[in-house]
Write a protein that holds these residues in place. Structure first.
Motif, PDB file in Angstrom:
ATOM      1  N   VAL A  31       0.854  -1.183   0.000  1.00  0.00           N
ATOM      2  CA  VAL A  31       0.000   0.000   0.000  1.00  0.00           C
ATOM      3  C   VAL A  31       0.892   1.236   0.000  1.00  0.00           C
ATOM      4  N   ASP A  32       0.785   2.027  -1.058  1.00  0.00           N
ATOM      5  CA  ASP A  32       1.549   3.262  -1.169  1.00  0.00           C
ATOM      6  C   ASP A  32       0.827   4.366  -0.393  1.00  0.00           C
ATOM      7  N   LYS A  33       1.515   5.036   0.514  1.00  0.00           N
ATOM      8  CA  LYS A  33       0.968   6.122   1.328  1.00  0.00           C
ATOM      9  C   LYS A  33      -0.298   5.686   2.077  1.00  0.00           C
ATOM     10  N   PRO A  34      -0.182   4.730   3.005  1.00  0.00           N
ATOM     11  CA  PRO A  34      -1.372   4.224   3.695  1.00  0.00           C
ATOM     12  C   PRO A  34      -2.135   5.288   4.486  1.00  0.00           C
ATOM     13  N   GLY A  35      -1.459   6.337   4.934  1.00  0.00           N
ATOM     14  CA  GLY A  35      -2.132   7.398   5.677  1.00  0.00           C
ATOM     15  C   GLY A  35      -3.135   8.181   4.845  1.00  0.00           C
ATOM     16  N   ASP A  36      -3.033   8.080   3.523  1.00  0.00           N
ATOM     17  CA  ASP A  36      -3.953   8.781   2.621  1.00  0.00           C
ATOM     18  C   ASP A  36      -5.174   7.939   2.258  1.00  0.00           C
ATOM     19  N   LYS A  37      -5.251   6.725   2.763  1.00  0.00           N
ATOM     20  CA  LYS A  37      -6.333   5.802   2.395  1.00  0.00           C
ATOM     21  C   LYS A  37      -7.404   5.756   3.474  1.00  0.00           C
ATOM     22  N   LYS A  38      -8.562   5.206   3.127  1.00  0.00           N
ATOM     23  CA  LYS A  38      -9.660   5.007   4.076  1.00  0.00           C
ATOM     24  C   LYS A  38      -9.948   3.525   4.200  1.00  0.00           C
ATOM     25  N   LEU A  39     -10.389   3.121   5.391  1.00  0.00           N
ATOM     26  CA  LEU A  39     -10.915   1.781   5.594  1.00  0.00           C
ATOM     27  C   LEU A  39     -12.431   1.886   5.643  1.00  0.00           C
ATOM     28  N   ALA A  40     -13.095   1.129   4.820  1.00  0.00           N
ATOM     29  CA  ALA A  40     -14.559   1.088   4.815  1.00  0.00           C
ATOM     30  C   ALA A  40     -14.992  -0.235   5.424  1.00  0.00           C
ATOM     31  N   PHE A  41     -15.923  -0.180   6.365  1.00  0.00           N
ATOM     32  CA  PHE A  41     -16.453  -1.368   7.018  1.00  0.00           C
ATOM     33  C   PHE A  41     -17.926  -1.498   6.650  1.00  0.00           C
ATOM     34  N   GLU A  42     -18.293  -2.627   6.065  1.00  0.00           N
ATOM     35  CA  GLU A  42     -19.688  -2.895   5.729  1.00  0.00           C
ATOM     36  C   GLU A  42     -20.134  -4.133   6.506  1.00  0.00           C
ATOM     37  N   ILE A  43     -21.228  -3.998   7.243  1.00  0.00           N
ATOM     38  CA  ILE A  43     -21.773  -5.120   7.999  1.00  0.00           C
ATOM     39  C   ILE A  43     -22.936  -5.702   7.196  1.00  0.00           C
TER      40      ILE A  43
END
Length: 75
Positions: free
Chosen positions: A47-59
């Motif tokens: 993952v390039d520049k992980p601080g610029d990414k979002k984690l999406a959680f779908e239940i």
């Protein structure tokens, strides 16, 4: 706590760069539980520049025929 009397939930975790999904993982299903605990770890590699990414959680609630999305959130 899920808003129904019975549920077979699981979580889909997506690593996103804006609207683009870079990686996607899924937890195991927890059968017949409206207050599940998911004790799973995932690694997202390369993952390039992980601080610029979002984690999406779908239940999701697993059903015969078609699963239902219960909720979602971002981190």
């Amino acid at each position: 706590v899920l808003p129904c009397r019975s549920s077979d939930p699981y979580v889909v975790v997506k690593l996103k760069d804006h609207d683009k999904v870079l990686h996607e993982k899924q937890t195991k299903h927890v059968n017949n539980d409206t207050n599940p605990k998911f004790d799973e770890k995932f690694k997202f590699k390369e993952v390039d520049k992980p601080g610029d990414k979002k984690l999406a959680f779908e239940i999701w609630d697993s059903d015969i025929g078609r699963d239902d999305k219960v909720s979602h959130n971002f981190l």
